[in-house]
Design a protein around this motif. Structure first.
Motif, PDB file in Angstrom:
ATOM      1  N   TYR A  19     -25.713 -15.083 -19.174  1.00 23.73           N
ATOM      2  CA  TYR A  19     -25.474 -14.816 -17.760  1.00 23.73           C
ATOM      3  C   TYR A  19     -25.360 -13.314 -17.529  1.00 23.73           C
ATOM      4  CZ  TYR A  19     -23.963 -19.734 -17.325  1.00 23.73           C
ATOM      5  OH  TYR A  19     -23.884 -21.103 -17.322  1.00 23.73           O
ATOM      6  N   ALA A  20     -26.239 -12.770 -16.697  1.00 21.78           N
ATOM      7  CA  ALA A  20     -26.136 -11.379 -16.273  1.00 21.78           C
ATOM      8  C   ALA A  20     -25.612 -11.380 -14.835  1.00 21.78           C
ATOM      9  CB  ALA A  20     -27.485 -10.684 -16.365  1.00 21.78           C
ATOM     10  N   ARG A  28     -31.255 -26.564 -22.142  1.00 21.13           N
ATOM     11  CA  ARG A  28     -30.708 -27.655 -21.337  1.00 21.13           C
ATOM     12  C   ARG A  28     -29.231 -27.422 -21.027  1.00 21.13           C
ATOM     13  NH1 ARG A  28     -31.547 -33.373 -22.848  1.00 21.13           N
ATOM     14  NH2 ARG A  28     -31.738 -33.577 -20.574  1.00 21.13           N
ATOM     15  N   THR A  29     -28.714 -26.267 -21.435  1.00 18.63           N
ATOM     16  CA  THR A  29     -27.330 -25.896 -21.146  1.00 18.63           C
ATOM     17  C   THR A  29     -27.262 -24.990 -19.920  1.00 18.63           C
ATOM     18  OG1 THR A  29     -26.694 -26.115 -23.468  1.00 18.63           O
ATOM     19  CG2 THR A  29     -25.272 -24.772 -22.070  1.00 18.63           C
ATOM     20  N   ILE A  30     -28.087 -23.940 -19.894  1.00 21.98           N
ATOM     21  CA  ILE A  30     -28.255 -23.092 -18.719  1.00 21.98           C
ATOM     22  C   ILE A  30     -29.687 -23.267 -18.231  1.00 21.98           C
ATOM     23  CG2 ILE A  30     -28.240 -20.733 -17.801  1.00 21.98           C
ATOM     24  CD1 ILE A  30     -26.310 -19.934 -19.962  1.00 21.98           C
ATOM     25  N   ASN A  31     -29.852 -23.498 -16.949  1.00 19.52           N
ATOM     26  CA  ASN A  31     -31.190 -23.544 -16.380  1.00 19.52           C
ATOM     27  C   ASN A  31     -31.895 -22.222 -16.706  1.00 19.52           C
ATOM     28  OD1 ASN A  31     -33.427 -23.328 -14.619  1.00 19.52           O
ATOM     29  ND2 ASN A  31     -32.443 -24.565 -13.060  1.00 19.52           N
ATOM     30  N   PRO A  32     -33.057 -22.261 -17.373  1.00 24.45           N
ATOM     31  CA  PRO A  32     -33.730 -21.005 -17.717  1.00 24.45           C
ATOM     32  C   PRO A  32     -33.976 -20.094 -16.519  1.00 24.45           C
ATOM     33  CG  PRO A  32     -34.752 -22.829 -18.899  1.00 24.45           C
ATOM     34  CD  PRO A  32     -33.774 -23.435 -17.925  1.00 24.45           C
ATOM     35  N   ASP A  33     -34.095 -20.665 -15.330  1.00 25.43           N
ATOM     36  CA  ASP A  33     -34.296 -19.829 -14.144  1.00 25.43           C
ATOM     37  C   ASP A  33     -33.049 -19.020 -13.798  1.00 25.43           C
ATOM     38  OD1 ASP A  33     -36.955 -20.475 -13.765  1.00 25.43           O
ATOM     39  OD2 ASP A  33     -36.524 -22.145 -12.401  1.00 25.43           O
ATOM     40  N   VAL A  34     -31.881 -19.493 -14.194  1.00 30.40           N
ATOM     41  CA  VAL A  34     -30.656 -18.703 -14.029  1.00 30.40           C
ATOM     42  C   VAL A  34     -30.739 -17.460 -14.911  1.00 30.40           C
ATOM     43  CG1 VAL A  34     -28.150 -18.679 -14.368  1.00 30.40           C
ATOM     44  CG2 VAL A  34     -29.256 -20.705 -13.411  1.00 30.40           C
ATOM     45  N   GLU A  35     -31.207 -17.646 -16.133  1.00 23.37           N
ATOM     46  CA  GLU A  35     -31.371 -16.520 -17.054  1.00 23.37           C
ATOM     47  C   GLU A  35     -32.403 -15.536 -16.496  1.00 23.37           C
ATOM     48  OE1 GLU A  35     -32.346 -18.371 -20.818  1.00 23.37           O
ATOM     49  OE2 GLU A  35     -30.721 -19.824 -20.564  1.00 23.37           O
ATOM     50  N   ARG A  36     -33.559 -16.060 -16.068  1.00 23.93           N
ATOM     51  CA  ARG A  36     -34.626 -15.194 -15.544  1.00 23.93           C
ATOM     52  C   ARG A  36     -34.137 -14.387 -14.343  1.00 23.93           C
ATOM     53  NH1 ARG A  36     -37.731 -20.175 -16.377  1.00 23.93           N
ATOM     54  NH2 ARG A  36     -39.038 -19.890 -18.244  1.00 23.93           N
ATOM     55  N   PHE A  37     -33.445 -15.054 -13.435  1.00 18.71           N
ATOM     56  CA  PHE A  37     -32.972 -14.376 -12.225  1.00 18.71           C
ATOM     57  C   PHE A  37     -32.022 -13.232 -12.569  1.00 18.71           C
ATOM     58  CE2 PHE A  37     -29.654 -13.844  -9.007  1.00 18.71           C
ATOM     59  CZ  PHE A  37     -30.416 -13.511  -7.900  1.00 18.71           C
ATOM     60  N   GLY A  38     -31.048 -13.513 -13.428  1.00 19.34           N
ATOM     61  CA  GLY A  38     -30.084 -12.494 -13.798  1.00 19.34           C
ATOM     62  C   GLY A  38     -30.738 -11.307 -14.482  1.00 19.34           C
ATOM     63  N   ALA A  75     -31.168  -7.401 -13.196  1.00 20.03           N
ATOM     64  CA  ALA A  75     -30.627  -6.322 -14.027  1.00 20.03           C
ATOM     65  C   ALA A  75     -31.693  -5.332 -14.478  1.00 20.03           C
ATOM     66  CB  ALA A  75     -29.934  -6.919 -15.249  1.00 20.03           C
ATOM     67  N   GLY A  76     -32.956  -5.640 -14.222  1.00 15.71           N
ATOM     68  CA  GLY A  76     -34.025  -4.770 -14.712  1.00 15.71           C
ATOM     69  C   GLY A  76     -34.185  -4.834 -16.213  1.00 15.71           C
ATOM     70  N   ALA A  77     -33.836  -5.980 -16.806  1.00 16.73           N
ATOM     71  CA  ALA A  77     -33.878  -6.130 -18.266  1.00 16.73           C
ATOM     72  C   ALA A  77     -35.311  -6.265 -18.767  1.00 16.73           C
ATOM     73  CB  ALA A  77     -33.064  -7.354 -18.683  1.00 16.73           C
ATOM     74  N   THR A  78     -35.509  -5.874 -20.013  1.00 18.98           N
ATOM     75  CA  THR A  78     -36.747  -6.167 -20.733  1.00 18.98           C
ATOM     76  C   THR A  78     -36.623  -7.584 -21.264  1.00 18.98           C
ATOM     77  OG1 THR A  78     -37.016  -3.852 -21.358  1.00 18.98           O
ATOM     78  CG2 THR A  78     -38.222  -5.481 -22.664  1.00 18.98           C
ATOM     79  N   VAL A  79     -37.548  -8.466 -20.876  1.00 18.51           N
ATOM     80  CA  VAL A  79     -37.372  -9.907 -21.103  1.00 18.51           C
ATOM     81  C   VAL A  79     -38.346 -10.436 -22.152  1.00 18.51           C
ATOM     82  CG1 VAL A  79     -37.410 -12.184 -20.009  1.00 18.51           C
ATOM     83  CG2 VAL A  79     -36.536 -10.207 -18.739  1.00 18.51           C
ATOM     84  N   THR A  80     -37.812 -11.277 -23.026  1.00 16.59           N
ATOM     85  CA  THR A  80     -38.602 -12.040 -23.987  1.00 16.59           C
ATOM     86  C   THR A  80     -38.324 -13.523 -23.759  1.00 16.59           C
ATOM     87  OG1 THR A  80     -38.477 -10.283 -25.655  1.00 16.59           O
ATOM     88  CG2 THR A  80     -39.017 -12.498 -26.440  1.00 16.59           C
ATOM     89  N   GLU A  81     -39.364 -14.334 -23.698  1.00 19.66           N
ATOM     90  CA  GLU A  81     -39.186 -15.777 -23.538  1.00 19.66           C
ATOM     91  C   GLU A  81     -39.524 -16.472 -24.856  1.00 19.66           C
ATOM     92  OE1 GLU A  81     -40.433 -17.770 -20.083  1.00 19.66           O
ATOM     93  OE2 GLU A  81     -39.567 -16.258 -18.742  1.00 19.66           O
ATOM     94  N   TYR A 100     -22.088 -17.664 -22.061  1.00 14.54           N
ATOM     95  CA  TYR A 100     -20.939 -17.071 -21.381  1.00 14.54           C
ATOM     96  C   TYR A 100     -20.640 -15.678 -21.921  1.00 14.54           C
ATOM     97  CZ  TYR A 100     -15.904 -16.331 -20.538  1.00 14.54           C
ATOM     98  OH  TYR A 100     -14.675 -15.795 -20.206  1.00 14.54           O
ATOM     99  N   GLY A 101     -20.951 -15.439 -23.180  1.00 18.64           N
ATOM    100  CA  GLY A 101     -20.783 -14.109 -23.742  1.00 18.64           C
ATOM    101  C   GLY A 101     -21.594 -13.060 -23.002  1.00 18.64           C
ATOM    102  N   GLY A 102     -22.688 -13.481 -22.364  1.00 13.82           N
ATOM    103  CA  GLY A 102     -23.445 -12.558 -21.531  1.00 13.82           C
ATOM    104  C   GLY A 102     -22.631 -12.072 -20.347  1.00 13.82           C
ATOM    105  N   ALA A 103     -21.879 -12.973 -19.726  1.00 17.24           N
ATOM    106  CA  ALA A 103     -20.991 -12.568 -18.636  1.00 17.24           C
ATOM    107  C   ALA A 103     -19.920 -11.618 -19.143  1.00 17.24           C
ATOM    108  CB  ALA A 103     -20.360 -13.800 -17.996  1.00 17.24           C
ATOM    109  N   VAL A 104     -19.413 -11.882 -20.341  1.00 13.02           N
ATOM    110  CA  VAL A 104     -18.368 -11.036 -20.922  1.00 13.02           C
ATOM    111  C   VAL A 104     -18.893  -9.621 -21.171  1.00 13.02           C
ATOM    112  CG1 VAL A 104     -16.847 -10.711 -22.907  1.00 13.02           C
ATOM    113  CG2 VAL A 104     -17.144 -13.003 -21.924  1.00 13.02           C
ATOM    114  N   ILE A 105     -20.104  -9.494 -21.743  1.00 17.55           N
ATOM    115  CA  ILE A 105     -20.621  -8.156 -22.010  1.00 17.55           C
ATOM    116  C   ILE A 105     -21.010  -7.438 -20.729  1.00 17.55           C
ATOM    117  CG2 ILE A 105     -21.389  -8.841 -24.313  1.00 17.55           C
ATOM    118  CD1 ILE A 105     -24.317  -8.505 -23.279  1.00 17.55           C
ATOM    119  N   THR A 106     -21.318  -8.188 -19.682  1.00 11.03           N
ATOM    120  CA  THR A 106     -21.628  -7.578 -18.393  1.00 11.03           C
ATOM    121  C   THR A 106     -20.432  -6.777 -17.882  1.00 11.03           C
ATOM    122  OG1 THR A 106     -23.211  -9.308 -17.802  1.00 11.03           O
ATOM    123  CG2 THR A 106     -22.249  -8.071 -15.991  1.00 11.03           C
ATOM    124  N   VAL A 107     -19.227  -7.272 -18.142  1.00 10.81           N
ATOM    125  CA  VAL A 107     -18.014  -6.578 -17.717  1.00 10.81           C
ATOM    126  C   VAL A 107     -17.586  -5.548 -18.763  1.00 10.81           C
ATOM    127  CG1 VAL A 107     -15.606  -6.867 -17.013  1.00 10.81           C
ATOM    128  CG2 VAL A 107     -17.312  -8.603 -16.379  1.00 10.81           C
TER     129      VAL A 107
END
Length: 238
Positions: A92-93, A190-200, A204-210, A69-76
């Motif tokens: 969350y982005a 198992r808390t956030i579906n990893p595909d939610v993270e990937r999509f966001g 956002a055009g983020a540089t992603v590490t899995e 949820y802190g990801g949503a907070v930093i997005t704003v």
């Protein structure tokens, strides 16, 4: 030698700033200043306003790091002038105007959906609000399966709940539109579906590490998490 930016660590729901206990030494030992505020977890835009107020009072540049949820907070909050990068840790982005519920609703539920418990709390206007937390008996399995059970048994009973209303609140801004971003996908989350993270992150055009990690990637993989933050600092340096 240039002064490094201050890394502001923004915790998520069901946790507090101590969830960064393994990550903070990694950063401090690299000479990186760190601030890890206690997020109220009352409302998305209200929590972002609080984090933004912390950021504004820091001299020099800031890299905002948000877990869950802190990801949503930093997005704003990340639209503040001195924020030079965003780093999402299993976060969350959101798009501007999008809520957590809307983003999650486009993907299959994670195990968290059946592990939540609700309690009530009084609001200033005399009405009653609803808090959401994780069933303590399921915290290890759902939230932190690769974290020492002796740690998760403490996490289970020291949760900082999230007001349920925050799930439906539209994000007031999307800082990733104007700031570079990095994101860690926890592939065993198992808390956030990893595909939610990937999509966001992709949006956002983020540089992603899995990383093969539970939701609490900064506790189970602090060095790898710190490496992503250090890369964000290097890539955005003058």
């Amino acid at each position: 030698m240039p002064t490094p930016p201050t890394v502001v660590l923004v915790h998520g729901a069901f946790a507090d700033a101590s969830s960064f206990r393994a990550l903070v030494p990694e950063l401090l030992d690299s000479g990186i200043p760190v601030v890890a505020p206690a997020v109220p977890n009352r409302s998305l835009n209200g929590d972002a306003a609080y984090v933004a107020s912390v950021v504004r009072q820091i001299e020099g540049d800031v890299v905002l790091v948000g877990h869950s949820y802190g990801g949503a907070v930093i997005t704003v909050a990340g639209v503040e002038d001195n924020v030079r990068a965003l780093v999402y840790l299993a976060g969350y982005a959101l798009e501007e105007g999008e809520s957590l519920g809307e983003l999650q609703g486009g993907f299959p539920d994670s195990a968290l959906a059946t592990a939540l418990v609700q309690t009530s709390f009084p609001l200033p206007d005399g009405t009653t609000g609803v808090d959401v937390a994780v069933d303590p008996a399921q915290v290890h399995e759902v939230f932190a399966a690769d974290v020492d059970p002796e740690i998760t048994r403490v996490l289970a009973v020291t949760q900082r709940p999230l007001a349920a209303a925050a799930f439906g609140e539209p994000a007031g801004a999307a800082a990733w539109k104007v700031k570079p971003s990095w994101g860690i996908v926890s592939t065993s989350d198992r808390t956030i579906n990893p595909d939610v993270e990937r999509f966001g992150y992709r949006r956002a055009g983020a540089t992603v590490t899995e990383i093969d990690s539970s939701h609490l990637v900064m506790l189970s993989h602090p060095k790898e998490s710190a490496d992503v933050i250090r890369e964000a600092i290097r890539a955005t340096g003058d």
